[in-house]
Design an enzyme around this catalytic site. Structure first.
Site, PDB file in Angstrom:
ATOM      1  N   LYS A  32       0.830  -1.211   0.000  1.00 47.65           N
ATOM      2  CA  LYS A  32       0.000   0.000   0.000  1.00 47.65           C
ATOM      3  C   LYS A  32       0.866   1.264   0.000  1.00 47.65           C
ATOM      4  O   LYS A  32       0.595   2.203  -0.732  1.00 47.65           O
ATOM      5  CB  LYS A  32      -0.941   0.002   1.215  1.00 47.65           C
ATOM      6  CG  LYS A  32      -1.921  -1.174   1.232  1.00 47.65           C
ATOM      7  CD  LYS A  32      -2.994  -1.017   2.297  1.00 47.65           C
ATOM      8  CE  LYS A  32      -2.477  -1.048   3.714  1.00 47.65           C
ATOM      9  NZ  LYS A  32      -1.903  -2.346   4.142  1.00 47.65           N
TER      10      LYS A  32
ATOM     11  N   ARG B  73     -10.102   0.410   9.013  1.00 47.03           N
ATOM     12  CA  ARG B  73      -9.654  -0.957   9.255  1.00 47.03           C
ATOM     13  C   ARG B  73     -10.727  -1.781   9.945  1.00 47.03           C
ATOM     14  O   ARG B  73     -10.514  -2.953  10.191  1.00 47.03           O
ATOM     15  CB  ARG B  73      -8.408  -0.934  10.133  1.00 47.03           C
ATOM     16  CG  ARG B  73      -7.102  -1.182   9.360  1.00 47.03           C
ATOM     17  CD  ARG B  73      -5.995  -0.983  10.349  1.00 47.03           C
ATOM     18  NE  ARG B  73      -4.777  -1.655  10.107  1.00 47.03           N
ATOM     19  CZ  ARG B  73      -3.667  -1.068   9.650  1.00 47.03           C
ATOM     20  NH1 ARG B  73      -3.695   0.172   9.242  1.00 47.03           N
ATOM     21  NH2 ARG B  73      -2.549  -1.742   9.579  1.00 47.03           N
TER      22      ARG B  73
ATOM     23  N   ARG C 167      11.366  -6.949   5.450  1.00 41.49           N
ATOM     24  CA  ARG C 167      11.163  -5.543   5.103  1.00 41.49           C
ATOM     25  C   ARG C 167      12.034  -4.601   5.935  1.00 41.49           C
ATOM     26  O   ARG C 167      12.210  -4.787   7.134  1.00 41.49           O
ATOM     27  CB  ARG C 167       9.685  -5.190   5.328  1.00 41.49           C
ATOM     28  CG  ARG C 167       9.360  -3.740   5.016  1.00 41.49           C
ATOM     29  CD  ARG C 167       7.899  -3.522   4.846  1.00 41.49           C
ATOM     30  NE  ARG C 167       7.156  -3.480   6.105  1.00 41.49           N
ATOM     31  CZ  ARG C 167       5.879  -3.145   6.190  1.00 41.49           C
ATOM     32  NH1 ARG C 167       5.207  -2.845   5.095  1.00 41.49           N
ATOM     33  NH2 ARG C 167       5.260  -3.134   7.345  1.00 41.49           N
TER      34      ARG C 167
ATOM     35  N   ARG D 271      10.900  -2.198  11.285  1.00 44.29           N
ATOM     36  CA  ARG D 271       9.814  -1.832  12.192  1.00 44.29           C
ATOM     37  C   ARG D 271       9.684  -2.888  13.290  1.00 44.29           C
ATOM     38  O   ARG D 271       9.796  -4.078  13.018  1.00 44.29           O
ATOM     39  CB  ARG D 271       8.494  -1.746  11.408  1.00 44.29           C
ATOM     40  CG  ARG D 271       8.318  -0.429  10.689  1.00 44.29           C
ATOM     41  CD  ARG D 271       7.128  -0.418   9.770  1.00 44.29           C
ATOM     42  NE  ARG D 271       5.898  -0.919  10.351  1.00 44.29           N
ATOM     43  CZ  ARG D 271       4.707  -0.855   9.753  1.00 44.29           C
ATOM     44  NH1 ARG D 271       4.609  -0.291   8.549  1.00 44.29           N
ATOM     45  NH2 ARG D 271       3.633  -1.340  10.319  1.00 44.29           N
TER      46      ARG D 271
ATOM     47  N   ARG E  10      -0.913  -9.553  13.184  1.00 44.91           N
ATOM     48  CA  ARG E  10      -1.443  -8.497  12.302  1.00 44.91           C
ATOM     49  C   ARG E  10      -2.265  -9.106  11.166  1.00 44.91           C
ATOM     50  O   ARG E  10      -3.283  -8.567  10.767  1.00 44.91           O
ATOM     51  CB  ARG E  10      -0.290  -7.651  11.744  1.00 44.91           C
ATOM     52  CG  ARG E  10       0.295  -6.732  12.815  1.00 44.91           C
ATOM     53  CD  ARG E  10       1.659  -6.219  12.434  1.00 44.91           C
ATOM     54  NE  ARG E  10       1.643  -5.318  11.308  1.00 44.91           N
ATOM     55  CZ  ARG E  10       2.700  -5.097  10.516  1.00 44.91           C
ATOM     56  NH1 ARG E  10       3.839  -5.735  10.745  1.00 44.91           N
ATOM     57  NH2 ARG E  10       2.613  -4.246   9.537  1.00 44.91           N
TER      58      ARG E  10
HETATM   59  P1  AMP Z   1       0.326   0.201   9.397  1.00 47.22           P
HETATM   60  O1  AMP Z   1       1.548   1.025   9.214  1.00 47.22           O
HETATM   61  O2  AMP Z   1      -0.832   0.675   8.567  1.00 47.22           O
HETATM   62  O3  AMP Z   1       0.600  -1.269   9.225  1.00 47.22           O
HETATM   63  O4  AMP Z   1      -0.141   0.394  10.912  1.00 47.22           O
HETATM   64  C1  AMP Z   1       0.693   0.042  11.991  1.00 47.22           C
HETATM   65  C2  AMP Z   1      -0.129  -0.126  13.255  1.00 47.22           C
HETATM   66  O5  AMP Z   1      -0.786   1.113  13.579  1.00 47.22           O
HETATM   67  C3  AMP Z   1      -1.258  -1.150  13.146  1.00 47.22           C
HETATM   68  O6  AMP Z   1      -0.819  -2.487  13.374  1.00 47.22           O
HETATM   69  C4  AMP Z   1      -2.198  -0.652  14.259  1.00 47.22           C
HETATM   70  O7  AMP Z   1      -1.711  -0.996  15.545  1.00 47.22           O
HETATM   71  C5  AMP Z   1      -2.087   0.867  14.114  1.00 47.22           C
HETATM   72  N1  AMP Z   1      -3.100   1.383  13.155  1.00 47.22           N
HETATM   73  C6  AMP Z   1      -2.861   2.004  11.973  1.00 47.22           C
HETATM   74  N2  AMP Z   1      -4.000   2.335  11.372  1.00 47.22           N
HETATM   75  C7  AMP Z   1      -5.009   1.909  12.185  1.00 47.22           C
HETATM   76  C8  AMP Z   1      -6.434   1.946  12.106  1.00 47.22           C
HETATM   77  N3  AMP Z   1      -7.064   2.480  11.053  1.00 47.22           N
HETATM   78  N4  AMP Z   1      -7.134   1.395  13.134  1.00 47.22           N
HETATM   79  C9  AMP Z   1      -6.514   0.864  14.199  1.00 47.22           C
HETATM   80  N5  AMP Z   1      -5.192   0.780  14.328  1.00 47.22           N
HETATM   81  C10 AMP Z   1      -4.421   1.307  13.343  1.00 47.22           C
END
Ligand code: AMP
Length: 213
Positions: free
Chosen positions: A13, A88, A127, A160, A171
């Site tokens: 993404k 999400r 990654r 990360r 996840r």
């Molecule tokens: P990402 O970088 O999008 O993979 O997000 C990393 C982490 O941030 C996720 O595993 C969640 O803990 C939190 N997070 C990001 N976006 C959301 C969302 N829309 N709702 C809930 N948690 C989020």
């Protein structure tokens, strides 16, 4: 124009978002990036999100919805935004709809990047990303420079903390249980565009351009 980028963690993404924002001239709004920036600055929002992120769990809806409402109210988002990692959950999608309704706006398209779990595991465990600009590498397929300094912005290239094997599994589980119902939600609205997320980023970019028209 509000466009949603939907897909499991590691689907690409972030990579595709970079191409899309150039093409459409709308800001890239990644809730994950916003949380990570807040965590780095140790803000109250970042500290509240920390525990959830480390476990690979979702941050509570009310917190995320407030954050996205604030972000979409900023002037650069007046003409739209590319939402990456939001919504999400169905509750988040409903809250987004209510927020946009008030401004007589709508989600134009929900772009789904499809990648199977086995491939996602491979991608995420290897990654590496730039802490400053978010550019990505993979230890096996596209290794980062040995000094771990980003050639684009001189930022630090790191892994990360939530890209560890255990957290990745959680996840993915969270994605299948809580986020994937959104596929049917946006399909029912007639705005879901599914694209195969396997292949070269440029091929996927072309498939996205075709899907979005
Ligand atoms: P990402 O970088 O999008 O993979 O997000 C990393 C982490 O941030 C996720 O595993 C969640 O803990 C939190 N997070 C990001 N976006 C959301 C969302 N829309 N709702 C809930 N948690 C989020």
């Amino acid at each position: 124009m509000i466009v949603i980028l939907l897909g499991p963690p590691g689907a690409g993404k972030g990579t595709q978002a970079a191409a899309l924002v150039k093409r459409y001239g709308i800001p890239h709004v990644s809730t994950g990036d916003i949380f990570r920036a807040n965590l780095a600055e140790k803000t109250p929002l970042g500290l509240e999100a920390k525990g959830y992120m480390e476990k690979g769990a979702l941050v509570p809806d009310d917190l995320v919805v407030r954050l996205i409402g604030d972000r979409l109210s900023q002037s650069d988002a007046a003409k739209g935004a590319l939402l990456d990692g939001f919504p999400r959950t169905t509750a988040q999608a409903q809250a987004l709809e209510a927020f946009l309704d008030k401004e007589s706006k709508k989600v134009a398209a929900c772009l789904l990047l499809e990648v199977d779990d086995q491939e996602l595991l491979k991608r995420l465990t290897g990654r590496r990303v730039c802490r400053s600009c978010g550019s990505g590498w993979h230890v096996a397929f596209s290794p980062p420079p040995s000094d771990l300094v980003c050639p684009k912005c001189r930022g630090e290239i790191y892994q990360r903390t939530d890209d560890s094997q255990e957290t990745i599994k959680n996840r993915l589980k969270v994605y299948h249980e809580q986020t994937s119902p959104l596929i049917d939600w946006y399909k029912a609205k007639g705005i879901l565009k599914a694209v195969n997320g396997l292949g070269e980023p440029s091929q996927i970019e072309a498939a996205i351009a075709k899907a979005l028209g």
